[in-house]
Design an enzyme around this catalytic site. Sequence first.
Site, PDB file in Angstrom:
ATOM      1  N   TYR A 136       0.860  -1.185   0.000  1.00 54.55           N
ATOM      2  CA  TYR A 136       0.000   0.000   0.000  1.00 54.55           C
ATOM      3  C   TYR A 136       0.895   1.233   0.000  1.00 54.55           C
ATOM      4  O   TYR A 136       1.831   1.321   0.794  1.00 54.55           O
ATOM      5  CB  TYR A 136      -0.900  -0.005   1.239  1.00 54.55           C
ATOM      6  N   LYS A 152       4.821   9.085   8.685  1.00 52.71           N
ATOM      7  CA  LYS A 152       4.755   8.511  10.036  1.00 52.71           C
ATOM      8  C   LYS A 152       5.841   9.051  10.976  1.00 52.71           C
ATOM      9  O   LYS A 152       5.776  10.203  11.401  1.00 52.71           O
ATOM     10  CB  LYS A 152       4.752   6.978   9.933  1.00 52.71           C
ATOM     11  N   ASP A 172       9.264   2.657  -0.707  1.00 48.52           N
ATOM     12  CA  ASP A 172       8.248   3.310   0.116  1.00 48.52           C
ATOM     13  C   ASP A 172       8.573   2.977   1.576  1.00 48.52           C
ATOM     14  O   ASP A 172       8.247   1.901   2.056  1.00 48.52           O
ATOM     15  CB  ASP A 172       6.853   2.807  -0.267  1.00 48.52           C
TER      16      ASP A 172
HETATM   17  P1  KE4 Z   1      -0.624   8.185   4.621  1.00 49.12           P
HETATM   18  O1  KE4 Z   1      -1.184   8.908   3.428  1.00 49.12           O
HETATM   19  O2  KE4 Z   1      -1.679   7.378   5.360  1.00 49.12           O
HETATM   20  O3  KE4 Z   1       0.183   9.111   5.549  1.00 49.12           O
HETATM   21  O4  KE4 Z   1       0.488   7.144   4.124  1.00 49.12           O
HETATM   22  C1  KE4 Z   1       0.105   6.211   3.147  1.00 49.12           C
HETATM   23  C2  KE4 Z   1       1.046   5.025   3.228  1.00 49.12           C
HETATM   24  C3  KE4 Z   1       2.067   4.915   2.297  1.00 49.12           C
HETATM   25  N1  KE4 Z   1       2.938   3.883   2.340  1.00 49.12           N
HETATM   26  C4  KE4 Z   1       2.845   2.928   3.304  1.00 49.12           C
HETATM   27  C5  KE4 Z   1       3.834   1.806   3.314  1.00 49.12           C
HETATM   28  C6  KE4 Z   1       1.820   2.992   4.276  1.00 49.12           C
HETATM   29  O5  KE4 Z   1       1.730   2.017   5.213  1.00 49.12           O
HETATM   30  C7  KE4 Z   1       0.912   4.061   4.253  1.00 49.12           C
HETATM   31  C8  KE4 Z   1      -0.211   4.189   5.261  1.00 49.12           C
HETATM   32  N2  KE4 Z   1      -0.339   3.123   6.182  1.00 49.12           N
HETATM   33  C9  KE4 Z   1      -1.650   2.885   6.716  1.00 49.12           C
HETATM   34  C10 KE4 Z   1      -1.579   1.613   7.576  1.00 49.12           C
HETATM   35  N3  KE4 Z   1      -1.610   0.456   6.786  1.00 49.12           N
HETATM   36  C11 KE4 Z   1      -2.151   4.070   7.486  1.00 49.12           C
HETATM   37  C12 KE4 Z   1      -3.368   3.806   8.307  1.00 49.12           C
HETATM   38  C13 KE4 Z   1      -4.591   4.347   7.646  1.00 49.12           C
HETATM   39  O6  KE4 Z   1      -4.739   4.217   6.412  1.00 49.12           O
HETATM   40  O7  KE4 Z   1      -5.421   4.900   8.392  1.00 49.12           O
END
Ligand code: KE4
Length: 428
Positions: free
Chosen positions: A144, A267, A239
């Site tokens: 993701y 994060k 990523d």
């Molecule tokens: P954000 O747009 O949520 O800050 O980051 C996206 C993203 C990008 N790359 C990786 C590897 C990620 O894990 C994420 C976001 N992670 C999720 C948890 N699986 C955030 C939690 C959520 O979507 O509320």
Amino acid sequence: MLYQRSSELFKMASNVIPGGVNSPVRAFKSVGGTPIFAKSAQGAYIYDEDGNRFIDFISSWGPMLLGHAYPPVVEAVINKAKMGTSFGMPTALETAIAEMAVDMVPNIDKIRFVNSGTEACMSAIRLARAYTGKDKIIKFAGCYHGHSDAFLIEAGSGAVTFGSPNSPGVTQGTAQDTLLARYNDIQNVEEIISANPNSIAAIIIEPVAGNMGCIPPAFGFLQKLRQLCDSHGILLVFDEVMTGFRLAEGGAQEVLAIRADLVCFGKVIGGGLPVGAFAGRTEIMDLLAPMGPVYQAGTLSGNPLAMAAGLTMLQSIRGDKELFNRLQHKAALLDKGIGGILNDQGFAHQINRFGSMLSVHFTEDAVTDFESAAKGNNDRFKLFFHGLLNRGIYLPPSAFESWFLNDALSIADINFTLEQVAAVAKTL
Ligand code: KE4
């Protein structure tokens, strides 16, 4: 555990916020039940609106590496807020955190700050396409990279996994430029590259996957990916939104000794405030406006409060190898403890772990990619999740998420958690 107030708040929220949440995974859809509404958090603990206390193994999905309400970060944000919360002008603070990140992370000369991991990954792909002059990207099923259109793609019907949208609103026009590969399957990547000669700009990957549970790269997989990228003029995009500043101060590039061409962050780099970033060598990064033609912008990019939190976070972890050793040790205690308990109860399970990321899968077979992760017994995971929740242990509400440990967790917290796992295991 009583969740009366959370239930009331969820009903109210659902009237004015789609699904009652501002991010879907918080709604407990994968495990059922009513989402818990947080009221406050301190160190390793979260306190909900019903006054329940939980040992937190989500750490806000990664950012809270040093525990919740880490005093230096809180103080930095309070002091910065008194000086103004946003200027829309460059600040010395942005330079300070950029210099710190460039110093801590291998193979990057320049970094651009944005407001989320999604923005970071979206922008990195645009930059890679501009740098290479090619349109297609390869991503991996189960990885993701945020919710921009290019990433909301699932395996298509095509012989070599042409993408197709996995969300309404994503056009076929977008999907056709995203090719889907199997994680840890280098032959599959080779097939896709051969089937799309001279048209792939980038391969984007979570170097340690955390969005299908925790899945470490197979031995040699990333090295071969690097070689393929070098042979075919493809940029390798790591990523590291999850792994950056979590696996080590230099992230997965440091721990795995692999050079990426672009690296995405989120994060931890924001210390719990909205920060994303993407970084790479100057010849690529200088294509970005206003230096170059690749447009990317943001009203709150480099926001002073977020930068104050992020800089304090990076200052707090820089050079602290003991921090990462402690995190690794606690994850190992959980891994071995939970594994022993589930073995004693005779449950088929896999525990995947890398650094301070781990996940529990109720399945016989090794979990090495999305397909094997999907074979997990989700009914048993639901019982495991709610059994522990009701005993004050807050796990990610999905078998497709990684646990994230923080430095505020004590050995006593780990031991208490294992006691609760032992009790719940008898009920599965
Ligand atoms: P954000 O747009 O949520 O800050 O980051 C996206 C993203 C990008 N790359 C990786 C590897 C990620 O894990 C994420 C976001 N992670 C999720 C948890 N699986 C955030 C939690 C959520 O979507 O509320």
